[in-house]
Design a protein around this motif. Structure first.
Motif, PDB file in Angstrom:
ATOM      1  N   GLY A  53      33.891   9.103  -2.222  1.00  0.00           N
ATOM      2  CA  GLY A  53      34.626   8.230  -2.231  1.00  0.00           C
ATOM      3  C   GLY A  53      34.805   6.982  -3.940  1.00  0.00           C
ATOM      4  N   GLY A  57      32.980   0.487  -1.261  1.00  0.00           N
ATOM      5  CA  GLY A  57      33.331   1.142   0.271  1.00  0.00           C
ATOM      6  C   GLY A  57      32.800   0.093   1.223  1.00  0.00           C
ATOM      7  N   THR A  58      33.505  -1.298   0.454  1.00  0.00           N
ATOM      8  CA  THR A  58      33.322  -2.448   1.878  1.00  0.00           C
ATOM      9  C   THR A  58      34.294  -2.673   2.414  1.00  0.00           C
ATOM     10  OG1 THR A  58      30.837  -3.162   0.612  1.00  0.00           O
ATOM     11  CG2 THR A  58      31.592  -4.738   2.551  1.00  0.00           C
ATOM     12  N   SER A  61      38.980   0.759   3.541  1.00  0.00           N
ATOM     13  CA  SER A  61      38.929   2.372   2.460  1.00  0.00           C
ATOM     14  C   SER A  61      40.963   2.537   2.549  1.00  0.00           C
ATOM     15  CB  SER A  61      38.533   3.438   3.564  1.00  0.00           C
ATOM     16  OG  SER A  61      39.018   4.285   2.955  1.00  0.00           O
ATOM     17  N   ASN A 313      35.972   4.823   0.950  1.00  0.00           N
ATOM     18  CA  ASN A 313      34.456   4.975   1.149  1.00  0.00           C
ATOM     19  C   ASN A 313      33.486   5.854   1.830  1.00  0.00           C
ATOM     20  OD1 ASN A 313      35.067   5.878   3.838  1.00  0.00           O
ATOM     21  ND2 ASN A 313      35.390   3.005   4.817  1.00  0.00           N
ATOM     22  N   SER A 317      31.430   3.460   4.950  1.00  0.00           N
ATOM     23  CA  SER A 317      31.635   2.284   4.836  1.00  0.00           C
ATOM     24  C   SER A 317      30.143   1.783   4.665  1.00  0.00           C
ATOM     25  CB  SER A 317      31.875   1.080   5.869  1.00  0.00           C
ATOM     26  OG  SER A 317      31.702   1.020   7.171  1.00  0.00           O
ATOM     27  N   THR A 318      29.984   0.567   3.297  1.00  0.00           N
ATOM     28  CA  THR A 318      28.857  -0.010   3.524  1.00  0.00           C
ATOM     29  C   THR A 318      29.246  -1.030   3.636  1.00  0.00           C
ATOM     30  OG1 THR A 318      27.188  -0.628   1.569  1.00  0.00           O
ATOM     31  CG2 THR A 318      29.222  -0.636   1.098  1.00  0.00           C
ATOM     32  N   ASP A 334      38.805   8.399   6.236  1.00  0.00           N
ATOM     33  CA  ASP A 334      38.703   8.006   5.512  1.00  0.00           C
ATOM     34  C   ASP A 334      38.704  10.002   3.977  1.00  0.00           C
ATOM     35  OD1 ASP A 334      37.936   6.613   2.827  1.00  0.00           O
ATOM     36  OD2 ASP A 334      36.545   8.958   2.469  1.00  0.00           O
ATOM     37  N   SER A 419      31.427   6.562  -7.427  1.00  0.00           N
ATOM     38  CA  SER A 419      30.934   5.219  -6.957  1.00  0.00           C
ATOM     39  C   SER A 419      29.706   5.704  -7.044  1.00  0.00           C
ATOM     40  CB  SER A 419      31.471   6.127  -5.304  1.00  0.00           C
ATOM     41  OG  SER A 419      31.139   7.080  -4.826  1.00  0.00           O
TER      42      SER A 419
END
Length: 699
Positions: A53, A57-58, A61, A313, A317-318, A334, A419
């Motif tokens: 990523g 990552g929130t 994406s 992400n 995802s975060t 992704d 990241s």
């Protein structure tokens, strides 16, 4: 926000723990997880990093939106996936004020256009500028703000007579349908819709603000955030996300609502003029995506959402805990046509020392915690850098994965991390494992430079053979044991996180056998009374799992032994007298725990205390004897042993370990061997034959 375009001393000693019998279950099952992944500085002093990523990552994406669109998803479905629980809402037309952070801070120069007016916002007075000059600009001094025009190479204040000082802010207002041509530092220029305002920032400095309709603004954002060649659904999702983000982030502070860089979201205007080239910044595809979603934003409980997005992400995802619609979840989209889903980078030890000068010479990089989501245990949360100074004194510095990620911006540093979702490649960074087969034979297994299983042997204390490859591909280090018949068995964690085993035969080595499971750390192996092997492994659920051989090539199913193992660590196991077994783990509280199988029945977890990092080691020299070994928080080797039911205090055996030890002993031999990975990346052996030898480096 990171997007597609770049324009766009922890030292201590091991101490005996207080009795925890009353809280065994609470400690093992409820304590917070942690992971100590120790990566010694490689011989070339450059760490190789593998990551997923680009950006935080929130939320959405952007490459994930591309993958979803290629898979036939609509813009609405894409937004539903990345912002669950939100709905479409159409807003009334409005204007927005954009701070142009790449503009000059000393003046606001524009090209002359017909019917160009200047408005003093303090008095709301508008003046039509005369025809003739090619350029006009706003400047500020202690007296106020001024309008100037260019003649040749000289700037002249206008008007020459009358009021030449304005309170400001001052605004350039072109005729309807006319763009403003703004000159920027570095010899470039851009065309912008709407008006351009100079807002005083200091006694002689100004900020440049472009005011335009919301839809004109979004049309200038979408092509800067997503390639114009992408499918319409992806571009439309980007348009809605950009419009929503802008509405949520409106501040009004300082005379503007939002900025034009990655600090907010990238906005480029209409046209770019650079080096003799003229570049249309609003191609038809992105303009159509803006028009198709005109006024649409995503809302939650009636308000525009914080529509965070990043380039990629990495497949997971975060979350942003402040917003219920920014959740953590796997992302199947992704990885499609995504050049930054997987990436590699390098960090030199000297770069780390420059970023974190508390450790002058870096000996090892330690990942101490992750968020638990996705590959490798998820994104890196905690990091520790261990090393020394020019006098050899140890130094240690605790920091975060985010700090390591952001240290790439230091002038002396060029890590290229995209990241905090990363791991460190392990050319040789896992502890070796030995198997004492009796008759003086000692076999050692290591993770080779290419990730393969390597084997060496020494007989009756003789020299070690050169490493030979058995094959396979490991994650972390192997575990080995010899059964009473002299067969050597090895268990390892494959790159798919399943357990694999291989054993010696008269003709060499058997094929690798996949035992299945999903391991979260290094597995262990022990031989009980039947002569068959029992495999132990940490599950992804944090429990200890075991699978027993029922014959030469048959195995029972996986069974949970419960407990709670520190994330990223694995157990150690040994056969004891009478065919019994003992297994030790590092609990989530960071201390050692023991469980024994006696007479075919498993007892409860017993606390052994200590303060350890990494995996433990265990061996049994004789009936009733158990020795356990750990890497202490001071990185030295520590031991505690049990004889006749009584445990000794913890004893410090010294050394400088890079990861937890392993141990082996042939029953009745009177000898046990401990293997470790040193802080310099080399393998070491320590032998006990009634007294301890010095550390010996393996070839």
């Amino acid at each position: 926000m990171r997007r597609l375009s770049r324009t766009a001393a922890r030292a201590g000693t091991v101490t005996a723990a207080a009795t925890l019998a009353a809280t065994v279950a609470a400690t093992l099952l409820a304590a917070p997880a942690g992971a100590d992944e120790v990566y010694p500085t490689p011989p070339d002093r450059v760490f190789t990093i593998s990551g997923h990523g680009w950006g935080h990552g929130t939320g959405m994406s952007q490459y994930g939106a591309l993958g979803a669109a290629l898979g036939g998803r609509s813009a609405g479905q894409i937004l539903d996936f990345y912002y669950p629980g939100t709905t479409d809402t159409v807003l009334a037309a409005a204007t927005i004020r954009v701070l142009l952070q790449d503009a000059s801070t000393t003046s606001v120069p524009v090209a002359a256009v017909p019917n160009l007016r200047v408005r003093d916002l303090a008095s709301d007075t508008a003046l039509v500028l005369p025809v003739g000059p090619a350029q006009w600009r706003f400047v500020a001094d202690a007296a106020g703000m001024h309008v100037q025009y260019l003649t040749g190479t000289a700037w002249t204040t206008w008007p020459a007579t009358g009021t030449a000082t304005f309170a400001g802010p001052l605004r350039f207002e072109p005729a309807p349908g006319t763009v403003l041509h703004l000159f920027l530092p570095g010899g470039v220029a851009r065309d912008y819709d709407g008006t351009i305002t100079a807002v005083r920032a200091g006694a002689t400095t100004v900020s440049t603000v472009n005011t335009l309709t919301r839809e004109q603004y979004v049309a200038g954002v979408v092509p800067r955030e997503s390639p114009a060649s992408w499918p319409a659904a992806a571009l439309q999702a980007q348009a809605v996300a950009a419009r929503t983000y802008a509405e949520h982030q409106r501040t009004g502070a300082g005379g503007w609502d939002i900025c034009n860089t990655t600090m907010c979201q990238v906005y480029g205007g209409r046209t770019l003029y650079s080096g003799g080239s003229v570049i249309d910044l609003q191609p038809p595809s992105t303009t159509a995506a803006t028009a198709a979603t005109a006024g649409v934003v995503r809302t939650y409980q009636g308000a525009p959402i914080f529509a965070q997005f990043s380039a990629s992400n990495g497949g997971y995802s975060t979350p942003n805990p402040s917003f219920p619609y920014l959740t953590a979840h796997p992302d199947p989209y992704d990885g499609m046509r995504n050049p930054v889903h997987d990436w590699t980078a390098q960090i030199s030890a000297s770069d780390l020392a420059r970023c974190f000068p508390a450790v002058p010479v870096v000996d090892q990089l330690v990942i101490t915690s992750r968020d638990g989501r996705g590959d490798w245990g998820g994104r890196v949360l905690g990091v520790r850098i261990d090393g020394h100074d020019s006098s050899g004194r140890p130094h240690s510095y605790a920091t975060t994965g985010s700090a390591v990620y952001h240290c790439r911006s230091w002038p002396a540093n060029s890590t290229g991390l995209l990241s905090v979702y990363f791991t460190v490649a392990e050319p040789q960074s896992a502890t070796p494992s030995g198997a004492a087969a009796g008759g003086g034979a000692l076999d050692v297994f290591t993770r080779g430079p290419s990730g393969q299983l390597d084997h060496q042997r020494s007989v009756t204390g003789g020299p070690w053979t050169a490493p030979t490859s058995i094959g396979g591909l490991l994650t972390g280090g192997p575990s080995a044991v010899a059964d009473p018949a002299g067969t050597v068995r090895v268990v390892l964690r494959g790159t798919n996180n399943s357990a694999y085993t291989v054993s010696s035969t008269g003709a060499g080595w058997s094929p690798f056998l996949n035992l299945g499971g999903t391991l979260a750390g290094r597995p262990a192996l022990a031989v009980g009374g039947t002569g068959n092997a029992d495999v132990f492994g940490p599950g992804a659920d944090g429990q200890l799992w075991t699978r027993a051989a029922t014959g030469a090539s048959s195995w029972a199913g996986w069974t949970s032994l419960g407990g709670g193992i520190a994330a990223g660590t694995g157990p150690a196991a040994t056969g004891t007298c009478g065919g019994n077994l003992a297994v030790v783990v590092r609990g989530r509280d960071g201390t050692l725990w023991l469980r024994e199988r006696v007479g075919g029945r498993w007892g409860g977890w017993q606390p052994l205390g200590g303060a350890m990092t990494g995996d433990p080691g265990i061996s049994s020299l004789s009936a009733g004897r158990i020795d356990v070994y750990v890497q202490g928080s001071d990185r030295a080797l520590w031991r505690r042993y049990r004889v006749a039911g009584r445990w000794s205090p913890w004893q410090r055996l010294g050394g400088l370990l890079a990861s937890g030890p392993t141990a082996t002993a042939a029953a009745g031999s009177g000898r046990q061997d401990v293997f470790a990975l040193g802080g310099n990346g080399a393998y070491y052996q320590l032998t006990d034959t009634g007294h301890w030898s010095a550390w010996q480096r393996l070839p």
